[in-house]
Motif scaffolding. Structure first.
Motif, PDB file in Angstrom:
ATOM      1  N   TYR A  80       0.912  -1.301   0.045  1.00 28.77           N
ATOM      2  CA  TYR A  80      -0.120   0.060   0.053  1.00 28.77           C
ATOM      3  C   TYR A  80       0.866   1.306   0.051  1.00 28.77           C
ATOM      4  N   PRO A  81       0.420   2.137  -0.743  1.00 29.79           N
ATOM      5  CA  PRO A  81       1.206   3.419  -0.939  1.00 29.79           C
ATOM      6  C   PRO A  81       1.257   4.414   0.464  1.00 29.79           C
ATOM      7  N   LEU A  82       0.238   4.215   1.272  1.00 28.64           N
ATOM      8  CA  LEU A  82      -0.028   5.245   2.444  1.00 28.64           C
ATOM      9  C   LEU A  82      -0.144   4.280   3.779  1.00 28.64           C
ATOM     10  N   ARG A  83       0.053   4.937   4.950  1.00 30.82           N
ATOM     11  CA  ARG A  83      -0.081   4.387   6.118  1.00 30.82           C
ATOM     12  C   ARG A  83      -0.682   5.357   7.055  1.00 30.82           C
ATOM     13  N   LEU A  84      -1.547   4.805   7.977  1.00 30.53           N
ATOM     14  CA  LEU A  84      -2.124   5.434   9.216  1.00 30.53           C
ATOM     15  C   LEU A  84      -1.384   4.743  10.332  1.00 30.53           C
ATOM     16  N   THR A  92       7.168   6.045  13.818  1.00 36.15           N
ATOM     17  CA  THR A  92       6.829   7.246  14.409  1.00 36.15           C
ATOM     18  C   THR A  92       8.071   7.949  14.989  1.00 36.15           C
ATOM     19  N   ASP A  93       8.946   7.129  15.677  1.00 37.16           N
ATOM     20  CA  ASP A  93      10.133   7.696  16.162  1.00 37.16           C
ATOM     21  C   ASP A  93      11.205   8.225  15.111  1.00 37.16           C
ATOM     22  N   SER A  94      11.077   7.439  14.042  1.00 38.87           N
ATOM     23  CA  SER A  94      11.756   7.803  12.796  1.00 38.87           C
ATOM     24  C   SER A  94      11.366   9.287  12.284  1.00 38.87           C
ATOM     25  N   TYR A  95      10.327   9.625  12.722  1.00 35.49           N
ATOM     26  CA  TYR A  95       9.812  11.060  11.899  1.00 35.49           C
ATOM     27  C   TYR A  95       9.887  12.038  13.040  1.00 35.49           C
ATOM     28  N   TYR A 104      -3.065  13.776  29.888  1.00 33.37           N
ATOM     29  CA  TYR A 104      -4.562  13.785  30.102  1.00 33.37           C
ATOM     30  C   TYR A 104      -5.417  13.514  28.676  1.00 33.37           C
ATOM     31  N   GLY A 105      -4.879  12.710  27.960  1.00 35.85           N
ATOM     32  CA  GLY A 105      -5.621  12.394  26.741  1.00 35.85           C
ATOM     33  C   GLY A 105      -5.370  13.355  25.739  1.00 35.85           C
ATOM     34  N   ALA A 106      -4.460  14.018  25.871  1.00 35.29           N
ATOM     35  CA  ALA A 106      -4.092  14.879  24.595  1.00 35.29           C
ATOM     36  C   ALA A 106      -3.293  14.001  23.293  1.00 35.29           C
ATOM     37  N   PHE A 107      -3.462  14.739  22.161  1.00 37.47           N
ATOM     38  CA  PHE A 107      -2.978  13.784  21.184  1.00 37.47           C
ATOM     39  C   PHE A 107      -2.485  14.687  20.115  1.00 37.47           C
ATOM     40  N   ARG A 108      -1.720  14.024  18.999  1.00 40.16           N
ATOM     41  CA  ARG A 108      -1.157  14.754  18.090  1.00 40.16           C
ATOM     42  C   ARG A 108      -1.475  14.171  16.539  1.00 40.16           C
ATOM     43  N   LEU A 109      -1.923  14.968  15.535  1.00 42.05           N
ATOM     44  CA  LEU A 109      -2.079  14.429  14.104  1.00 42.05           C
ATOM     45  C   LEU A 109      -1.261  15.365  13.346  1.00 42.05           C
ATOM     46  N   ARG A 110      -0.274  14.267  12.565  1.00 40.45           N
ATOM     47  CA  ARG A 110       0.758  15.025  11.846  1.00 40.45           C
ATOM     48  C   ARG A 110       0.971  14.176  10.499  1.00 40.45           C
ATOM     49  N   THR A 111       0.712  14.962   9.467  1.00 36.41           N
ATOM     50  CA  THR A 111       0.824  14.430   8.219  1.00 36.41           C
ATOM     51  C   THR A 111       2.219  14.069   7.757  1.00 36.41           C
ATOM     52  N   PRO A 216      -5.676  13.718   4.901  1.00 38.14           N
ATOM     53  CA  PRO A 216      -5.740  15.100   5.364  1.00 38.14           C
ATOM     54  C   PRO A 216      -4.191  15.816   5.559  1.00 38.14           C
ATOM     55  N   ASP A 217      -4.286  16.899   5.530  1.00 42.78           N
ATOM     56  CA  ASP A 217      -2.968  17.854   5.677  1.00 42.78           C
ATOM     57  C   ASP A 217      -3.004  18.132   6.995  1.00 42.78           C
ATOM     58  N   GLU A 218      -2.263  17.471   7.979  1.00 46.07           N
ATOM     59  CA  GLU A 218      -2.501  17.652   9.504  1.00 46.07           C
ATOM     60  C   GLU A 218      -1.152  18.070  10.168  1.00 46.07           C
TER      61      GLU A 218
END
Length: 815
Positions: A80-84, A92-95, A104-111, A216-218
């Motif tokens: 597959y060309p894309l990953r979630l 994710t460490d590599s990025y 407290y449940g906060a999160f990050r979305l990054r394209t 998405p672009d996040e």
């Protein structure tokens, strides 16, 4: 947090229409195209529990939206060309993307170049021994935990952290305390695609159709406006999967933020060994140490006891050291009773009224324990609710110990009422003079599983209240209605009604600045479809008139008419019609109540309760104090015929208090020519046998509640019931002060009922909800007597019903 832009949804819709022209070759940035997967979900090889849940949640919803099932893998493939990327991993460490500051449940979305990272903190909760997942107090493993805890503490304390059965779901294999930041990220991504979880289960979920889903672009971090966001309807051990998932999808969390949050002193005093070895640590009330339930209110502590202070400090240190809790509660047991021993004498302040009469006493104890704990654990906290008779700040403490955290019961209740709002803000301001610690709140949402039967919507009060708390409160606990949901377990009670208040709460706990009207407009449109306009009118009318829907027939009729218009607007077999049908079923009791109100109460006796504020009363059951002398006697008659009673009885009544809160005081006299055979089966309050012998019964319908039943026998034993609309809740207690007296040819009782002064009390399981009866807002009451002599049965009442004590439309009027 801001609302997600609509561009993703609109673009996805265009791609669904023109998917053949925007396929893989034409647009490489598609997660799905024409219903085919173009991405995979990547998690760590050995992920935390909630990461696996998050990945499956993402997979399930994307398939429901697009028809494409994305595989879950532990490493990127070339298929597959894309990953979630869900959760932390070497990928994710590599990025260079981590979750270090996502508390407290906060999160990050990054394209990223090959997909999207959805990341938060996901640590598995690791229980500390001793603990058990069994809920029975008699299970051998529970006994093991108890013995090990006693060895650790050298005492006989309760162990709130050793009982984890209610916080674990064996089917899903998750703890309530598991962190779930990446799951929150997944839910935010899905909301951006148009998914909405308005109510538990499939019927409550809105899934858009989108065969092609764009990447998405996040690049954003989303943090909640409140650290602690707990509601009670999802009981992990028994709740159905759909209720647990709905809880998670709202972004609620659990008590890991605070550790222990209410009535924590009971864990110091609740064990039988403690009661037997140290009775002096328990409140002395009318000559009896409250070691068990002598007066039906649970064990109560003497807050002046040096031994209790020492035990509380040792308990707190054990919870900090062994279980590493960030906070403990030293709040007294529910149904608080003031100790009458010599050590406590003079420590109450009745001149401050009900809200402050025990503030110096309770908060003096809290402050003293907290200062001792601060010496050894300055980084840990001690909490207590400002509540009931200790709602107001103490006057004998200039500043609380720096580790004391104050909570508020109903910190934001009815914030759409300017007078109520100002009162609650004034109490907050007074407390702010005592501490710099952030506050926390405790809210009760409509208890449809116990007494609420009206459409008590209050989204605007929720939004305004949470906005007022931002920056000053770290979170809140919401006691929401819990009950049987389906054959698979418990969950949100009456979800067709109860979901909206909780949905708005969850959204605003994450973002208090969002547009409430936009949120509700979307809700009406998506959840009710062709009936959106009608349901908006119904909910807005219900919200504006929620305080009158127990008494005003015209307002009840208009409410039901608006709902009928919504029913007519949506086909019954559509999802919209089915959702409205749940509300129709919920309001069946309101229709029954409306019919009772419409029949009216003509012909019932009417009396007044004279105001005798601060009247001297020696509560001994004799009715010989001066306050009784000039009050009217109200004779009782045969319950069916209304003829004079064969064995006479009468009562007197007065009000001791202010315009709203205070005490309703009753004196009841019962002639008895055969005192030797007086049938008194129990001396214990809370014993159902009170009903099986000679007794006097008081039925009280206040402006806010219909109705309460309190029975008392000649020994002064009390049995309390909340009989609201045919229910039978013996968990409620009136906290009535009662004394009985037996004379030569009569017996009598004096009863002093505390009245909250509120429509919805801070503690729905104690005291009478309502306010001082008046001509404009009366109570309706019944006083009855049961006299049993062999086969002879005699039932007498103040207002004859033609049947029994419980015909509420024949209750007399009290002004």
């Amino acid at each position: 947090m801001q609302n997600h832009p609509l561009w993703i949804v609109l673009l996805g819709a265009l791609m669904s229409m023109f998917g053949a022209h925007l396929g893989c070759a034409g647009n490489p940035d598609l997660l799905t195209a024409d219903g085919e997967a173009r991405a995979e979900i990547v998690i760590a090889e050995d992920p935390p529990r909630m990461v696996r849940v998050a990945a499956e949640e993402l997979q399930t919803h994307i398939e429901a939206i697009s028809g494409a099932r994305l595989p879950i893998v532990s490493g990127p493939s070339e298929d597959y060309p894309l990953r979630l990327y869900v959760g932390s991993s070497t990928f994710t460490d590599s990025y260079g993307v981590d979750n270090e500051d996502l508390n407290y449940g906060a999160f990050r979305l990054r394209t990223v170049p090959d997909g999207l990272i959805l990341l938060g903190q996901d640590d598995d909760f690791v229980p500390t021994e001793p603990y058990t997942l069994h809920r029975s107090p008699r299970h051998p493993d529970t006994e093991r935990v108890r013995e090990e805890w006693d060895a650790i503490t050298g005492d006989t304390f309760g162990n709130p952290r050793g009982r984890l059965g209610r916080r674990y779901n064996s089917e899903m294999g998750i703890f309530a305390y598991d962190k779930r930041g990446s799951l929150n990220a997944v839910h935010e991504f899905l909301r951006g695609l148009g998914v909405r979880w308005y109510m538990p289960g499939e019927l409550g979920t809105v899934i858009p159709e989108m065969v092609s889903i764009p990447l998405p672009d996040e690049d954003r971090v989303v943090r909640p406006d409140f650290d602690w966001r707990m509601a009670t309807f999802a009981v992990y051990f028994s709740s159905s999967r759909k209720d647990i998932f709905w809880y998670l999808r709202q972004g609620f969390n659990h008590g890991d933020v605070v550790g222990q949050w209410s009535h924590g002193l009971r864990d110091v005093t609740s064990r039988s060994q403690m009661m037997e070895n140290h009775p002096e640590r328990y409140a002395l009330v009318r000559g009896v140490r409250q070691t068990r339930t002598e007066l039906g209110h649970g064990n109560q502590a003497c807050l002046s006891s040096e031994g209790l202070v020492d035990a509380a400090v040792r308990f707190g240190r054990a919870m900090f050291d062994h279980y590493d809790l960030p906070m403990v509660s030293m709040m007294p047991q529910d149904g608080f009773m003031f100790c009458e021993c010599e050590l406590c004498e003079g420590k109450d302040t009745p001149e401050r009224g009900r809200d402050g009469m025990h503030s110096d006493y309770v908060w003096g104890f809290i402050d003293r324990v907290a200062r001792e704990l601060y010496k050894t654990h300055p980084d840990r906290k001690v909490n207590c609710l400002a509540y009931s008779t200790y709602l107001l700040p103490p006057e004998n403490i200039e500043r609380l110990s720096p580790n004391v955290v104050v909570g508020f019961i109903h910190a934001r209740r009815d914030f759409d009422d300017p007078d109520v709002r100002e009162n609650r803000l004034a109490i907050r301001r007074a407390w702010r003079e005592k501490t710099d610690q952030p506050f926390w709140g405790w809210e009760h949402y409509p208890f449809t599983h116990r007494s609420t039967f009206t459409p008590v919507y209050f989204p605007r009060a929720i939004a305004e209240g949470l906005r007022s708390m931002q920056g000053e409160f770290f979170g809140e606990f919401i006691e929401a209605p819990t009950g049987p949901f389906d054959e698979r377990g418990h969950g949100l009670h009456t979800p067709g009604f109860s979901h909206l208040n909780l949905y708005v709460t969850g959204r605003f706990q994450w973002d208090v600045e969002q547009d409430l009207d936009a949120l509700l407009d979307e809700y009406y449109r998506l959840f009710y479809g062709p009936a959106a306009e009608q349901m908006q009118a119904f909910i807005e009318y219900s919200e504006a008139n929620r305080r009158y829907l127990r008494q005003d027939v015209d307002k009840i009729d208009r409410t039901l008419e608006l709902l009928d218009e919504a029913v007519a607007a949506a086909p019954a077999d559509s999802v919209y019609g089915q959702r409205i049908a749940l509300l129709v079923d919920y309001l069946d009791q309101l229709r029954e109540w409306r019919e009772q109100l419409a029949r009216g109460r003509e012909g019932v006796p009417v009396t007044r309760a004279p105001v005798r504020k601060d009247a001297e009363l020696t509560l001994d059951g004799r009715l010989d104090d001066a306050v009784w002398k000039d009050l009217r006697e109200h004779p009782m008659v045969d319950v069916q015929s209304g003829e004079p009673a064969r064995t006479p009885s009468w009562f007197k009544v007065y009000w001791d208090g202010g315009e709203r809160e205070g005490h309703l005081v009753l004196g009841i006299h019962a002639d008895e020519p055969d005192m030797e055979n007086l049938r008194t089966l129990t001396t214990e309050s809370g014993d159902w046998r009170v009903f099986n012998g000679d007794n006097l019964e008081v039925m009280l319908e206040t402006q806010a509640h219909s109705y309460y039943q309190i029975a008392v026998n000649a020994a002064g034993a009390v049995m309390d019931l909340d009989r609201n609309l045919g229910q039978l809740n013996d968990a409620w207690t009136s906290l009535v002060e009662v004394a009985a007296h037996q004379g030569e040819d009569y017996w009598s009782v004096e009863l002093r009922f505390p009245v909250t002064g509120e429509e919805s009390p801070g503690d729905p399981l104690h005291e009478l909800a309502g306010w001082r009866p008046s001509e404009e807002a009366p109570w309706h009451i019944q006083i009855g007597r049961q006299r049993l002599r062999g086969e002879d049965r005699e039932w007498t009442v103040w207002s004859p019903t033609g049947s029994n004590f419980h015909d509420i439309m024949r209750f007399g009027r009290l002004e």
